[in-house]
Design a protein around this motif. Sequence first.
Motif, mmCIF file in Angstrom:
data_model
loop_
_atom_site.group_PDB
_atom_site.id
_atom_site.type_symbol
_atom_site.label_atom_id
_atom_site.label_comp_id
_atom_site.label_asym_id
_atom_site.label_seq_id
_atom_site.Cartn_x
_atom_site.Cartn_y
_atom_site.Cartn_z
ATOM 1 N N GLU A 29 -8.049 15.764 -22.378
ATOM 2 C CA GLU A 29 -7.792 14.345 -22.131
ATOM 3 C C GLU A 29 -7.881 13.981 -20.652
ATOM 4 O OE1 GLU A 29 -7.216 11.713 -24.217
ATOM 5 O OE2 GLU A 29 -7.854 13.100 -25.793
ATOM 6 N N ARG A 30 -7.796 14.987 -19.801
ATOM 7 C CA ARG A 30 -7.874 14.794 -18.340
ATOM 8 C C ARG A 30 -6.767 13.878 -17.819
ATOM 9 N NH1 ARG A 30 -11.245 18.751 -16.330
ATOM 10 N NH2 ARG A 30 -13.106 18.939 -17.634
ATOM 11 N N VAL A 31 -5.556 14.063 -18.328
ATOM 12 C CA VAL A 31 -4.405 13.309 -17.835
ATOM 13 C C VAL A 31 -4.171 13.672 -16.368
ATOM 14 C CG1 VAL A 31 -1.900 13.036 -18.028
ATOM 15 C CG2 VAL A 31 -3.316 13.142 -20.093
ATOM 16 N N THR A 32 -3.948 12.668 -15.534
ATOM 17 C CA THR A 32 -3.691 12.910 -14.117
ATOM 18 C C THR A 32 -2.347 13.604 -13.958
ATOM 19 O OG1 THR A 32 -4.935 10.932 -13.464
ATOM 20 C CG2 THR A 32 -3.407 11.853 -11.845
ATOM 21 N N PRO A 33 -2.326 14.803 -13.393
ATOM 22 C CA PRO A 33 -1.059 15.545 -13.275
ATOM 23 C C PRO A 33 -0.168 14.981 -12.175
ATOM 24 C CG PRO A 33 -2.818 16.761 -12.217
ATOM 25 C CD PRO A 33 -3.469 15.579 -12.888
ATOM 26 N N ARG A 34 1.135 15.147 -12.348
ATOM 27 C CA ARG A 34 2.076 14.791 -11.294
ATOM 28 C C ARG A 34 1.964 15.835 -10.184
ATOM 29 N NH1 ARG A 34 7.679 14.707 -14.228
ATOM 30 N NH2 ARG A 34 8.440 14.283 -12.130
ATOM 31 N N PRO A 35 2.001 15.400 -8.925
ATOM 32 C CA PRO A 35 1.897 16.371 -7.829
ATOM 33 C C PRO A 35 3.176 17.177 -7.677
ATOM 34 C CG PRO A 35 2.235 14.161 -6.975
ATOM 35 C CD PRO A 35 2.066 14.014 -8.453
ATOM 36 N N ALA A 36 3.063 18.320 -7.035
ATOM 37 C CA ALA A 36 4.213 19.178 -6.766
ATOM 38 C C ALA A 36 3.994 19.901 -5.450
ATOM 39 C CB ALA A 36 4.408 20.187 -7.898
ATOM 40 N N ALA A 37 5.016 19.935 -4.626
ATOM 41 C CA ALA A 37 4.897 20.601 -3.327
ATOM 42 C C ALA A 37 4.661 22.095 -3.485
ATOM 43 C CB ALA A 37 6.153 20.348 -2.491
ATOM 44 N N TRP A 38 5.115 22.672 -4.605
ATOM 45 C CA TRP A 38 4.910 24.115 -4.779
ATOM 46 C C TRP A 38 3.426 24.464 -4.874
ATOM 47 C CZ3 TRP A 38 7.961 22.450 -9.404
ATOM 48 C CH2 TRP A 38 7.157 22.210 -10.531
ATOM 49 N N SER A 39 2.627 23.538 -5.376
ATOM 50 C CA SER A 39 1.193 23.777 -5.467
ATOM 51 C C SER A 39 0.562 23.823 -4.076
ATOM 52 C CB SER A 39 0.526 22.687 -6.308
ATOM 53 O OG SER A 39 -0.866 22.887 -6.378
ATOM 54 N N ALA A 40 0.921 22.858 -3.226
ATOM 55 C CA ALA A 40 0.416 22.840 -1.848
ATOM 56 C C ALA A 40 0.900 24.068 -1.086
ATOM 57 C CB ALA A 40 0.870 21.561 -1.145
ATOM 58 N N HIS A 41 2.128 24.448 -1.326
ATOM 59 C CA HIS A 41 2.726 25.621 -0.682
ATOM 60 C C HIS A 41 1.911 26.875 -0.994
ATOM 61 C CE1 HIS A 41 6.562 28.402 -0.605
ATOM 62 N NE2 HIS A 41 5.641 28.798 0.242
ATOM 63 N N ASN A 77 -0.596 15.261 1.894
ATOM 64 C CA ASN A 77 -1.071 13.895 2.133
ATOM 65 C C ASN A 77 -2.026 13.440 1.031
ATOM 66 O OD1 ASN A 77 0.386 13.499 4.485
ATOM 67 N ND2 ASN A 77 -1.224 14.342 5.792
ATOM 68 N N LYS A 78 -2.821 14.360 0.542
ATOM 69 C CA LYS A 78 -3.721 14.038 -0.575
ATOM 70 C C LYS A 78 -2.910 13.688 -1.820
ATOM 71 C CE LYS A 78 -7.703 15.895 -3.109
ATOM 72 N NZ LYS A 78 -8.612 17.080 -3.248
ATOM 73 N N GLY A 79 -1.835 14.431 -2.037
ATOM 74 C CA GLY A 79 -0.960 14.134 -3.165
ATOM 75 C C GLY A 79 -0.244 12.812 -3.000
ATOM 76 N N LEU A 80 0.167 12.498 -1.774
ATOM 77 C CA LEU A 80 0.860 11.227 -1.504
ATOM 78 C C LEU A 80 -0.071 10.034 -1.680
ATOM 79 C CD1 LEU A 80 2.974 12.286 1.593
ATOM 80 C CD2 LEU A 80 3.856 11.659 -0.665
ATOM 81 N N ASP A 81 -1.359 10.242 -1.424
ATOM 82 C CA ASP A 81 -2.323 9.166 -1.665
ATOM 83 C C ASP A 81 -2.366 8.799 -3.147
ATOM 84 O OD1 ASP A 81 -3.009 8.992 0.990
ATOM 85 O OD2 ASP A 81 -4.770 10.282 0.823
ATOM 86 N N LYS A 82 -2.219 9.803 -4.000
ATOM 87 C CA LYS A 82 -2.266 9.569 -5.443
ATOM 88 C C LYS A 82 -0.917 9.120 -5.992
ATOM 89 C CE LYS A 82 -5.950 12.941 -6.285
ATOM 90 N NZ LYS A 82 -6.332 14.197 -6.988
ATOM 91 N N GLU A 83 0.163 9.658 -5.416
ATOM 92 C CA GLU A 83 1.509 9.293 -5.863
ATOM 93 C C GLU A 83 2.429 9.171 -4.648
ATOM 94 O OE1 GLU A 83 4.187 7.801 -7.105
ATOM 95 O OE2 GLU A 83 3.174 8.366 -8.980
ATOM 96 N N GLY A 96 11.844 15.272 -4.703
ATOM 97 C CA GLY A 96 10.485 15.593 -4.303
ATOM 98 C C GLY A 96 10.285 15.582 -2.801
ATOM 99 N N GLY A 97 10.821 14.563 -2.132
ATOM 100 C CA GLY A 97 10.661 14.469 -0.684
ATOM 101 C C GLY A 97 11.332 15.615 0.044
#
Length: 258
Positions: A29-41, A77-83, A96-97
């Motif tokens: 379905e390609r649902v847009t995932p919620r961002p998570a700082a652990w992924s960027a980490h 920052n890329k994640g913040l652009d989306k959410e 989250g912050g």
Amino acid sequence: MSIETQPRSVSQTQQYEQCAWRFYLQRVERVTPRPAAWSAHGTAFHSAAEAFELSGRTMSADEAVSLFSERYSALVNKGLDKEPNTDHWLSANGAGGEDIERRYALGQQQTRRYVEWASEDNSKTWCTPDGQPAVELYFLVELGGVKVRGFIDQLVLDEDGAVRPRDWKTGSMKSKFQLETYGVAVRALYGAEVNRADWYLAKTGKLSRPLPLTDVTAEEVGERYAAMDAGVKRGDFPAKPSFSCRFCDVSHACSFKQ
């Protein structure tokens, strides 16, 4: 390439086994995932460790930390652009912050510790027959009649001349299946001897105990890929609500979440 015909991976297979409905929402379905700082980490730490290893371990700790910081900031920052609303970000510890800030400092510490640990570590990166250092090494191999692809963080030489797959972990979840896949893939592609594998655990700054791979066969690893591949092609995507739903990045689009 459709989901039915594309090569499989460790992450695809484990996601399907844990909750096939999540697999469906995210990959079909390609649902847009919620961002998570652990992924960027995790991604930023891997970028720094990779660059450090490819430098022949000559990169300084300050340079590695700087690379982590730049990569982490860019991903966040890329994640913040989306959410932009960090209250909607996934977090296993606090808001989250707060998690974004905490992981920035934690990742810097872990990167510096990796460089310090490596200065006392005697392992050497294995090179492929064409001379390529086996760091973030891409592979494509057939297991169980299914094409499987992925990237191995590092292959190092054991004292006995065997090749040891190593995975860098910033989280606490370790996958034996991942290292087993790496082991049989290296044997198949390079004819190398693989007897064990391990994880570098960023949380402790140490290596894990070695995982024995001598008795792990391509046939048994391939069975899991074959079962997952058959399920996807059947359109079989059962939901498995559990405690893990709180960490699911597409749970906002799920009617089965716990």
